[in-house]
Scaffold this active site. Structure first.
Site, PDB file in Angstrom:
ATOM      1  N   HIS A  56      39.615  32.279  35.172  1.00 31.02           N
ATOM      2  CA  HIS A  56      40.773  31.372  35.174  1.00 31.02           C
ATOM      3  C   HIS A  56      41.383  31.289  36.570  1.00 31.02           C
ATOM      4  O   HIS A  56      42.081  30.322  36.886  1.00 31.02           O
ATOM      5  CB  HIS A  56      41.825  31.845  34.164  1.00 31.02           C
ATOM      6  CG  HIS A  56      42.575  33.065  34.587  1.00 31.02           C
ATOM      7  ND1 HIS A  56      42.023  34.327  34.542  1.00 31.02           N
ATOM      8  CD2 HIS A  56      43.832  33.229  35.073  1.00 31.02           C
ATOM      9  CE1 HIS A  56      42.907  35.198  34.981  1.00 31.02           C
ATOM     10  NE2 HIS A  56      44.012  34.559  35.308  1.00 31.02           N
ATOM     11  N   LYS A  75      38.125  40.008  40.490  1.00 26.75           N
ATOM     12  CA  LYS A  75      38.434  41.185  41.315  1.00 26.75           C
ATOM     13  C   LYS A  75      38.359  42.441  40.478  1.00 26.75           C
ATOM     14  O   LYS A  75      38.836  42.468  39.359  1.00 26.75           O
ATOM     15  CB  LYS A  75      39.852  41.036  41.887  1.00 26.75           C
ATOM     16  CG  LYS A  75      40.200  42.042  42.945  1.00 26.75           C
ATOM     17  CD  LYS A  75      39.657  41.599  44.278  1.00 26.75           C
ATOM     18  CE  LYS A  75      39.853  42.659  45.347  1.00 26.75           C
ATOM     19  NZ  LYS A  75      38.998  43.830  45.157  1.00 26.75           N
ATOM     20  N   LYS A  90      46.216  42.914  34.191  1.00 26.55           N
ATOM     21  CA  LYS A  90      47.042  43.545  35.225  1.00 26.55           C
ATOM     22  C   LYS A  90      47.348  42.564  36.357  1.00 26.55           C
ATOM     23  O   LYS A  90      48.475  42.496  36.839  1.00 26.55           O
ATOM     24  CB  LYS A  90      46.338  44.786  35.778  1.00 26.55           C
ATOM     25  CG  LYS A  90      46.505  46.018  34.930  1.00 26.55           C
ATOM     26  CD  LYS A  90      46.228  47.267  35.738  1.00 26.55           C
ATOM     27  CE  LYS A  90      46.762  48.494  35.035  1.00 26.55           C
ATOM     28  NZ  LYS A  90      46.716  49.705  35.877  1.00 26.55           N
ATOM     29  N   LYS A  93      34.785  44.034  36.968  1.00 26.69           N
ATOM     30  CA  LYS A  93      34.558  45.473  37.132  1.00 26.69           C
ATOM     31  C   LYS A  93      33.075  45.710  37.333  1.00 26.69           C
ATOM     32  O   LYS A  93      32.236  44.943  36.853  1.00 26.69           O
ATOM     33  CB  LYS A  93      35.035  46.234  35.887  1.00 26.69           C
ATOM     34  CG  LYS A  93      35.372  47.691  36.175  1.00 26.69           C
ATOM     35  CD  LYS A  93      36.645  47.798  36.974  1.00 26.69           C
ATOM     36  CE  LYS A  93      37.044  49.243  37.214  1.00 26.69           C
ATOM     37  NZ  LYS A  93      38.321  49.330  37.946  1.00 26.69           N
TER      38      LYS A  93
END
Length: 486
Positions: A71, A76, A100, A112
């Site tokens: 989105h 990251k 987060k 991740k």
């Protein structure tokens, strides 16, 4: 230093637990069921294997990269080097990264990575080969790039590994101007950014300071507003715990208790955090510190001593139904990830306490004791794209302007400032000061967004749920603005 046990995070249904939390929060939103399913799901899961040479033979390495949500671009998230890492865990951590980043208004999607090794079992050369080969595999599938997916350190990796990744990516993309923006957590010499080490601890302290500044909330739990004089117990003297205690003390709080795996110490009149740290460094234990009035052989006993604020900044699952009724703090600030069990959290709220949730309080450390804050690495990424350090363009100009103002005021009033006063007023902001200012602004605004959502919806049970609701709403708006969803 608090030790991280990766086995404690190992769960075959970690992603399912994250989805359950998502579903609980989603009931307090008004988004289409299909859109909520899109937000919850992992968009891209890349599982791969590659061989490395070891001695006279080869070893096959298992690895993953998960991009949970596009989105926002880039995605990251850190790369975890652990024997316990698995696909479920990487998916869960990627999803949590999305939420987060949204909570603290950092424009990244969550991702991740994981490499299934114990770094201690490999030579430096073997680790470099593994890291570089992992980077090549990501690049071959377009899973890395400054505008695509930007890795960072996590458990088992650090500045060294990020340097190898940056060099490998730049080698594969000759002439790419923004190549160094392909990864964050780099050394300062390779366009990293100052303040990364203390960023999460500073963020925890800022979160606590903001929480106790709200008079209405403090009145409800029987505390005076303001951080000054508040008694704090911190669990963990690792990077996050130490810096949380250090900055809280600088803000005016009183550190009355410190807990580590070898035990805990307490002094209602306050402890000198640096003196305790040096004592532990020289003796190997916080026990025996001369300034302590009480000692406890078990760390958990230290959590139960009188205080206003408790900061568990070590391991997960430290506050449970077994000890929650013995906790005397009115506020729990989760510097670690998952230190409070859901059952204990419910009891604490029923008793009128406040829990500042980990997904905001350590604001994207990126997860599980790696502690480089998402806000901070966002600034590193911006620095890499702009190719100029923060403050370089305007610092000297500001200093000259301030000097002219001081000279003018002194000339008009006839009052000469002391050298220290002059230097304080004249000084322009350094890169570190600008980054810390940006972090402070982010933590303040994000806390009040979470609090307002909690305050204006009586059905939302905790600040943690409120944080999830805020994240879901922001991701949903991004999808709608992209035209992906009507």
């Amino acid at each position: 230093m608090a030790t991280y046990n990766p086995a404690a995070d190992h769960s075959t249904n970690f992603f399912g637990d994250v989805c359950n939390n998502f579903d609980h929060a989603a009931q307090f939103t008004h988004h289409d069921a299909g859109l909520l399913d899109q937000i919850k799901s992992c968009n891209s899961v890349y599982r791969f294997r590659f061989p490395i040479r070891r001695g006279n033979g080869f070893e096959v390495i298992d690895a993953w990269r998960v991009e949970h949500s596009q989105h926002q671009s880039p995605t990251k998230g850190g790369i975890r080097y652990s024997e316990m890492v698995n696909e479920d865990e990487v998916m869960a951590l990627a999803a949590l990264m999305t939420y987060k980043c949204a909570i603290v208004n950092v424009p990244f999607g969550g991702a991740k990575g994981g490499i299934k090794i114990n770094p201690k079992n490999y030579t430096l050369q073997e680790l470099e080969n593994i890291t570089r080969r992992y980077t090549v595999e990501l690049a071959k599938k377009n899973f890395i790039g400054p505008s695509i997916d930007v890795p960072a350190p996590d458990y088992g990796s650090g500045e060294r590994e990020m340097s190898w990744i940056a060099d490998t990516y730049a080698t594969m993309n000759p002439g790419q101007l923004d190549a160094m923006g392909c990864v964050t957590g780099k050394p300062i010499a390779l366009q990293g950014i100052a303040g990364r080490k203390e960023a999460t601890g500073r963020g925890v302290a800022l979160a606590v300071r903001e929480c106790v500044s709200v008079g209405e909330d403090m009145q409800k739990i029987g505390l005076q507003p303001g951080i000054s004089g508040k008694k704090v117990i911190v669990q963990g003297l690792g990077n996050v715990g130490y810096h949380s205690a250090k900055f809280l003390a600088e803000f005016g709080a009183l550190i009355v208790g410190l807990c580590e795996f070898e035990g805990a110490i307490y002094n209602a009149d306050g402890l000198d955090i640096d003196a305790v740290f040096q004592h532990r460094k020289s003796t190997g234990s916080i026990l025996g510190y001369p300034g302590a009035k009480q000692e406890f052989k078990h760390s958990l006993e230290g959590l139960e001593q009188p205080c206003d604020i408790l900061v568990p900044a070590a391991l997960e699952n430290q506050i449970t139904v077994a000890n929650i009724k013995n906790i005397k703090a009115k506020i729990i600030a989760e510097g670690a990830n998952g230190p409070t069990s859901p059952e204990a959290e419910a009891i604490f709220y029923q008793n009128g306490g406040i829990i500042i949730p980990d997904m905001y309080c350590n604001a994207g450390d990126t997860f599980y004791h790696i502690h480089h804050i998402q806000v901070h690495i966002f600034f590193e990424w911006l620095k890499n794209l702009s190719h100029v350090a923060f403050g370089r363009m305007n610092r000297r100009f500001e200093e000259n302007m301030n000097l002219n103002m001081v000279n003018m005021v002194e000339g008009i009033t006839g009052v000469a400032l002391t050298p220290m006063q002059r230097s304080t007023i004249i000084k322009g902001a350094s890169e570190l000061e600008l980054v810390n200012s940006g972090l402070e602004d982010t933590m303040i605004r994000s806390y009040h967004e979470i609090r307002e959502t909690f305050k204006h919806n009586e059905k939302i049970d905790t600040l943690r749920t409120s944080a999830f609701v805020c994240a879901i709403n922001k991701v949903a708006v991004s999808y709608q603005n992209l035209g992906v969803w009507p």
